[in-house]
Design a protein around this motif. Structure first.
Motif, short mmCIF file in Angstrom:
data_model
loop_
_atom_site.label_atom_id
_atom_site.label_comp_id
_atom_site.label_asym_id
_atom_site.label_seq_id
_atom_site.Cartn_x
_atom_site.Cartn_y
_atom_site.Cartn_z
N VAL A 77 14.73 -0.43 -11.41
CA VAL A 77 13.62 0.49 -11.69
C VAL A 77 12.30 -0.18 -11.34
CG1 VAL A 77 12.45 1.86 -13.46
CG2 VAL A 77 14.93 1.57 -13.55
N ASN A 78 11.61 0.37 -10.39
CA ASN A 78 10.31 -0.17 -9.98
C ASN A 78 9.69 0.80 -8.98
OD1 ASN A 78 8.27 -2.29 -9.84
ND2 ASN A 78 8.98 -2.56 -7.75
N SER A 79 8.44 1.19 -9.19
CA SER A 79 7.76 2.10 -8.27
C SER A 79 8.60 3.35 -8.02
CB SER A 79 7.43 1.37 -6.96
OG SER A 79 6.66 2.20 -6.12
N GLN A 80 9.10 3.56 -6.78
CA GLN A 80 9.91 4.75 -6.48
C GLN A 80 11.38 4.54 -6.84
OE1 GLN A 80 9.34 5.83 -2.35
NE2 GLN A 80 7.12 5.93 -2.55
N ALA A 141 10.51 1.34 -2.06
CA ALA A 141 10.06 2.63 -1.54
C ALA A 141 11.12 3.25 -0.64
CB ALA A 141 8.76 2.45 -0.74
N HIS A 142 11.12 4.57 -0.61
CA HIS A 142 11.90 5.37 0.34
C HIS A 142 13.41 5.18 0.19
CE1 HIS A 142 8.39 6.25 3.31
NE2 HIS A 142 8.04 6.40 2.05
N TYR A 143 13.94 5.79 -0.86
CA TYR A 143 15.38 5.73 -1.12
C TYR A 143 16.11 7.03 -0.80
CZ TYR A 143 14.33 1.48 -3.71
OH TYR A 143 13.93 0.22 -4.05
N GLY A 162 13.30 3.00 3.77
CA GLY A 162 12.84 1.76 3.16
C GLY A 162 11.40 1.40 3.47
N PHE A 163 10.65 2.33 4.07
CA PHE A 163 9.24 2.22 4.42
C PHE A 163 8.96 1.16 5.48
CE2 PHE A 163 4.76 1.52 4.35
CZ PHE A 163 4.22 2.75 4.06
N ASP A 164 9.20 -0.09 5.17
CA ASP A 164 8.89 -1.14 6.14
C ASP A 164 9.93 -1.24 7.25
OD1 ASP A 164 6.50 -1.92 5.15
OD2 ASP A 164 7.22 -3.74 4.15
N ALA B 108 -4.41 -5.68 -0.20
CA ALA B 108 -4.13 -4.26 0.05
C ALA B 108 -2.66 -3.95 -0.22
CB ALA B 108 -4.49 -3.90 1.49
N ASN B 109 -1.77 -4.81 0.24
CA ASN B 109 -0.34 -4.57 0.02
C ASN B 109 0.04 -4.64 -1.45
OD1 ASN B 109 -0.08 -4.33 2.77
ND2 ASN B 109 0.70 -6.40 3.07
N THR B 110 -0.74 -5.41 -2.20
CA THR B 110 -0.47 -5.54 -3.63
C THR B 110 -1.00 -4.32 -4.40
OG1 THR B 110 -0.62 -7.93 -3.46
CG2 THR B 110 -0.82 -6.99 -5.68
N LEU B 111 -2.18 -3.87 -4.02
CA LEU B 111 -2.83 -2.81 -4.80
C LEU B 111 -2.40 -1.41 -4.40
CD1 LEU B 111 -6.51 -4.18 -4.98
CD2 LEU B 111 -4.69 -4.35 -6.69
N LEU B 112 -2.06 -1.21 -3.13
CA LEU B 112 -1.74 0.13 -2.66
C LEU B 112 -0.26 0.44 -2.89
CD1 LEU B 112 -3.85 0.10 0.63
CD2 LEU B 112 -4.37 1.27 -1.51
N PRO B 113 0.10 1.72 -2.96
CA PRO B 113 1.49 2.07 -3.26
C PRO B 113 2.47 1.68 -2.17
CG PRO B 113 0.04 4.03 -3.33
CD PRO B 113 -0.80 2.88 -2.88
N MET B 114 2.02 1.70 -0.91
CA MET B 114 2.96 1.41 0.16
C MET B 114 3.18 -0.11 0.28
SD MET B 114 -0.27 2.09 1.15
CE MET B 114 -0.27 3.82 1.49
#
Lengths: 364, 157
Positions: A77-80, A141-143, A162-164, B108-114
């Motif tokens: 559990v974290n973010s998305q 992110a992006h699951y 997975g975004f990146d 930026a990578n730490t603070l922003l959602p992406m």
């Protein structure tokens, strides 16, 4: 059932005029931690997932049970990331089998996972993982995470890039950015579209997706899915086995920082969406309305939206989108999911640490 | 400090920000296009020029803020260190922008959602190239503000 009433009038917009419908909205349950998905039990109750990793039971009497359902697999559990979809097997009334999608692993190495379990009315039994996206990815992110059943009782699981790892959506050697088709034991059906191709994973059903969080199968077996675009470029797609939906080679969106992800919106061999949204509405869930309470919505797609703070009603004419309408905007809520209930009502999940299950019925 | 001196420094700061931003934008576009080419997406010269121009118009409004904030902090620090380590003045200025923008990316990578705000920085080669672009802008400021060598009668040596 805790009831309050809002009377709303729908506003026609976008692709064409549609009839307005009066409705009222009741609160079924509240105080849920980022509710993500909803499944209707045969006895009139409901199961609701909370992203924080809990499965909650709303009894047939409409009361939210205080204690989460036991036996849920441990989610990362974290973010998305967290517990996502719950889907009952087509023969749930006899088998009690259900499926849960969730993120598993750690921040450094995690996956979208799928578990099967048996619900005995109060708890899950025989919970076991049946599928895990390969390879592991970093970040939360992006699951994807939505589940739907095809008429042949195989299931589709939607996934994210997975975004990146967006380029991996074009790589048939992994599961990122795809929709997979599985047997109920997690194995790959022998007639999956990529099975015969060397170097591809047998579970793949379609590729070239960014983050698919809505999928429905209609009575004709057509598969509709939607996916989050980047900044703009959310898509509604008609999914065909073995087809490539283009991400990130083609997109109608740009990156969050404003840069171009691709100079192309179409290329040979890549599928075009039925429709797309610029700016993004952030589509998060989808239902095919099949109830009797709103006859004018019969057969329409209802798409919950996070950033859009609405439910987008999409009217189809064959395989084309003929009209759209924004619903429930007066609530100002981020909607995580929308469902067509067995009672004909529309059920909504609001995305919030104090999320709600809402029931929409006609005003009269 | 004379007004003209202050205005000159402000002008050169803005010039350094502009150069670093434009270079950074062009660099990140090339990395994004290279990722597409690796997937067999055709990118001819006209497409490359169009994409580069697109990003100069749409990426720079955000990136210029990151660069401006970075150089606002990095340039005085480089100047101070440059007075102590005079032979390495140009290198210190370069490193000021180079390391400073890395800190900005990380923030930026730490603070922003992406997970990663600028896709080109996902890989080490792209990250280092973007850092070098801002380093060059910073070094340009150092070069243009370098004190002139003192002239006078050499009586010894």
């Amino acid at each position: 059932m805790n009831r309050f009433t809002l009377v709303g009038a729908a506003l026609a917009l976008c692709a064409g005029p549609v009839a307005a419908a009066g409705y009222q909205i009741e609160t079924v349950a509240e105080g849920l931690s980022n509710p993500w998905s909803l499944a209707f039990l045969p006895d009139g109750g409901m199961l609701v997932t909370e992203r924080a990793g809990h499965l909650r039971l709303i009894g047939a009497d409409g009361t939210l049970r205080a204690e989460p359902v036991a036996g849920v697999p441990e989610a990362f559990v974290n973010s998305q990331a967290g517990l996502m979809d719950v889907a009952l097997a087509p023969d749930f009334a006899e088998s009690g089998e259900l499926f849960l999608s969730y993120s598993c692993g750690t921040l450094e190495a995690n996956h979208t996972c799928l578990a099967a379990a048996t619900f005995n009315g109060t708890a899950l039994e025989n919970t076991h993982e049946i599928f895990r996206v390969q390879p592991a990815k970093r970040g939360s992110a992006h699951y994807g995470g939505r589940i739907a059943f095809l008429p042949d009782n195989t299931l589709l699981l939607t996934l994210g890039d997975g975004f990146d790892y967006r380029e991996q959506a074009q790589n048939t050697g992994n599961h990122l950015g795809s929709i997979v088709r599985l047997n109920r034991d997690g194995s790959a059906p022998a007639d999956n579209p990529f099975v015969a191709q060397q170097g591809t994973l047998p579970e793949l059903y379609s590729i070239g997706h960014r983050n698919v969080q809505g999928i429905v199968v209609d009575g004709e077996g057509r598969v509709f899915s939607h996916e989050h675009g980047p900044r703009g470029g959310d898509e509604l797609n008609l999914i065909r086995a073995g087809h490539n939906y283009g991400w990130p080679k083609i997109t109608y969106g740009v990156d969050y920082n404003g840069s171009q992800i691709s100079p192309y919106t179409e290329l040979p061999g890549l599928e075009q969406p039925l429709t797309y949204w610029v700016p993004s509405i952030a589509p998060s869930g989808m239902a095919l309305y099949q109830g009797d309470l709103f006859p004018e919505w019969q057969g329409n797609l209802l798409i919950s939206a996070l950033a859009g703070r609405e439910v987008r009603r999409v009217v189809l004419d064959g395989d084309t989108v003929s009209a759209q309408e924004s619903l429930f905007t007066e609530l100002g809520q981020r909607f995580r999911d929308v469902r067509s209930g067995p009672d004909g009502a529309v059920y909504l999940l609001t995305d919030s640490p104090a999320g709600k299950v809402l029931r929409v019925v006609p005003a009269n | 400090m004379k007004l003209m001196t202050v205005l000159r420094i402000v002008f050169l700061y803005l010039l350094a920000v502009l150069v670093a931003t434009l270079l950074g934008s062009l660099v990140q576009t090339q990395f994004n296009l290279a990722a597409l080419q690796a997937m067999d997406v055709p990118v001819d010269l006209a497409t490359r020029a169009q994409s580069s121009l697109h990003d100069l118009l749409t990426f720079t409004p955000i990136f210029v803020v990151m660069v401006a904030a970075t150089l606002l902090l990095a340039l005085p620090l480089a100047e101070a260190l440059g007075r102590i380590f005079k032979p390495w003045r140009w290198l210190l200025y370069f490193l000021g922008g180079f390391v400073g923008i890395w800190a900005a990316f990380t923030l930026a990578n730490t603070l922003l959602p992406m997970p990663t705000f600028i896709a080109a920085t996902r890989e080490t080669s792209g990250l280092l190239s973007m850092m070098a672009a801002v380093g060059l802008g910073s070094a340009l400021f150092g070069r243009l503000t370098k004190p002139k060598a003192r002239r006078g009668l050499r009586v010894l040596g």
